[in-house]
Structure formats: structure tokens, C-alpha cells
Design a protein around this motif. Sequence first.
Motif, PDB file in Angstrom:
ATOM      1  N   VAL A 117       0.844  -1.205   0.000  1.00  0.00           N
ATOM      2  CA  VAL A 117       0.000   0.000   0.000  1.00  0.00           C
ATOM      3  C   VAL A 117       0.875   1.249   0.000  1.00  0.00           C
ATOM      4  O   VAL A 117       0.607   2.210  -0.741  1.00  0.00           O
ATOM      5  CB  VAL A 117      -0.954  -0.006   1.215  1.00  0.00           C
ATOM      6  CG1 VAL A 117      -1.629   1.350   1.386  1.00  0.00           C
ATOM      7  CG2 VAL A 117      -1.989  -1.104   1.057  1.00  0.00           C
ATOM      8  N   PHE A 118       1.942   1.262   0.787  1.00  0.00           N
ATOM      9  CA  PHE A 118       2.837   2.417   0.836  1.00  0.00           C
ATOM     10  C   PHE A 118       3.493   2.662  -0.515  1.00  0.00           C
ATOM     11  O   PHE A 118       3.538   3.794  -1.003  1.00  0.00           O
ATOM     12  CB  PHE A 118       3.901   2.194   1.920  1.00  0.00           C
ATOM     13  CG  PHE A 118       4.911   3.292   2.002  1.00  0.00           C
ATOM     14  CD1 PHE A 118       4.588   4.495   2.600  1.00  0.00           C
ATOM     15  CD2 PHE A 118       6.180   3.131   1.477  1.00  0.00           C
ATOM     16  CE1 PHE A 118       5.523   5.516   2.670  1.00  0.00           C
ATOM     17  CE2 PHE A 118       7.116   4.131   1.533  1.00  0.00           C
ATOM     18  CZ  PHE A 118       6.779   5.338   2.136  1.00  0.00           C
ATOM     19  N   LEU A 119       4.009   1.608  -1.135  1.00  0.00           N
ATOM     20  CA  LEU A 119       4.677   1.769  -2.434  1.00  0.00           C
ATOM     21  C   LEU A 119       3.695   2.202  -3.516  1.00  0.00           C
ATOM     22  O   LEU A 119       4.045   3.029  -4.371  1.00  0.00           O
ATOM     23  CB  LEU A 119       5.363   0.460  -2.832  1.00  0.00           C
ATOM     24  CG  LEU A 119       6.573   0.083  -1.984  1.00  0.00           C
ATOM     25  CD1 LEU A 119       7.107  -1.281  -2.416  1.00  0.00           C
ATOM     26  CD2 LEU A 119       7.668   1.132  -2.102  1.00  0.00           C
ATOM     27  N   THR A 120       2.477   1.691  -3.482  1.00  0.00           N
ATOM     28  CA  THR A 120       1.474   2.103  -4.463  1.00  0.00           C
ATOM     29  C   THR A 120       1.128   3.578  -4.293  1.00  0.00           C
ATOM     30  O   THR A 120       1.001   4.316  -5.275  1.00  0.00           O
ATOM     31  CB  THR A 120       0.209   1.246  -4.309  1.00  0.00           C
ATOM     32  OG1 THR A 120       0.580  -0.132  -4.403  1.00  0.00           O
ATOM     33  CG2 THR A 120      -0.809   1.566  -5.383  1.00  0.00           C
ATOM     34  N   ARG A 146       1.727   9.214  -6.257  1.00  0.00           N
ATOM     35  CA  ARG A 146       2.180  10.583  -5.996  1.00  0.00           C
ATOM     36  C   ARG A 146       3.182  11.037  -7.044  1.00  0.00           C
ATOM     37  O   ARG A 146       3.147  12.185  -7.488  1.00  0.00           O
ATOM     38  CB  ARG A 146       2.807  10.670  -4.602  1.00  0.00           C
ATOM     39  CG  ARG A 146       1.772  10.587  -3.493  1.00  0.00           C
ATOM     40  CD  ARG A 146       2.402  10.731  -2.137  1.00  0.00           C
ATOM     41  NE  ARG A 146       2.907  12.084  -1.963  1.00  0.00           N
ATOM     42  CZ  ARG A 146       3.648  12.492  -0.940  1.00  0.00           C
ATOM     43  NH1 ARG A 146       3.969  11.645   0.006  1.00  0.00           N
ATOM     44  NH2 ARG A 146       4.056  13.731  -0.857  1.00  0.00           N
ATOM     45  N   VAL A 147       4.073  10.138  -7.465  1.00  0.00           N
ATOM     46  CA  VAL A 147       5.052  10.475  -8.506  1.00  0.00           C
ATOM     47  C   VAL A 147       4.333  10.738  -9.830  1.00  0.00           C
ATOM     48  O   VAL A 147       4.625  11.714 -10.528  1.00  0.00           O
ATOM     49  CB  VAL A 147       6.093   9.345  -8.657  1.00  0.00           C
ATOM     50  CG1 VAL A 147       6.920   9.526  -9.911  1.00  0.00           C
ATOM     51  CG2 VAL A 147       6.994   9.297  -7.433  1.00  0.00           C
ATOM     52  N   ILE A 148       3.379   9.893 -10.175  1.00  0.00           N
ATOM     53  CA  ILE A 148       2.630  10.091 -11.420  1.00  0.00           C
ATOM     54  C   ILE A 148       1.863  11.409 -11.387  1.00  0.00           C
ATOM     55  O   ILE A 148       1.846  12.166 -12.358  1.00  0.00           O
ATOM     56  CB  ILE A 148       1.671   8.906 -11.662  1.00  0.00           C
ATOM     57  CG1 ILE A 148       2.477   7.643 -11.957  1.00  0.00           C
ATOM     58  CG2 ILE A 148       0.697   9.202 -12.793  1.00  0.00           C
ATOM     59  CD1 ILE A 148       1.656   6.380 -11.997  1.00  0.00           C
ATOM     60  N   ASP A 149       1.268  11.727 -10.254  1.00  0.00           N
ATOM     61  CA  ASP A 149       0.531  12.982 -10.110  1.00  0.00           C
ATOM     62  C   ASP A 149       1.464  14.180 -10.231  1.00  0.00           C
ATOM     63  O   ASP A 149       1.132  15.179 -10.855  1.00  0.00           O
ATOM     64  CB  ASP A 149      -0.200  13.002  -8.771  1.00  0.00           C
ATOM     65  CG  ASP A 149      -1.221  14.116  -8.697  1.00  0.00           C
ATOM     66  OD1 ASP A 149      -1.871  14.384  -9.725  1.00  0.00           O
ATOM     67  OD2 ASP A 149      -1.373  14.707  -7.614  1.00  0.00           O
TER      68      ASP A 149
END
Length: 42
Positions: free
Chosen positions: A14-17, A22-25
Amino acid sequence: MTGWTFFFILIGVVFLTTQLFRVIDAIERPVRHRSRRAAVRY
């Protein structure tokens, strides 16, 4: 696999997802901002 192992693996996934989204956003946000300015100018 114990219940605790599964729990910590699930938390890690869940943390990595969350970080991935956040990076994609962050990558998409400047593109959206530019397109809004272009739409307002025209």
C-alpha cells in the motif's frame, strides 16, 4: 506465512502504491497547469 508477515507485506504494498501514484501525479500536474493557462488565454 504468519498473519503478521502478511500484514507487513500488505502495508508495504500500500505504501509503495501510494508513492507511485504521488510520482505520477507530480509528473502530470505541470502539464495540466500549462493546458489550463493556454485555455484561459485563448
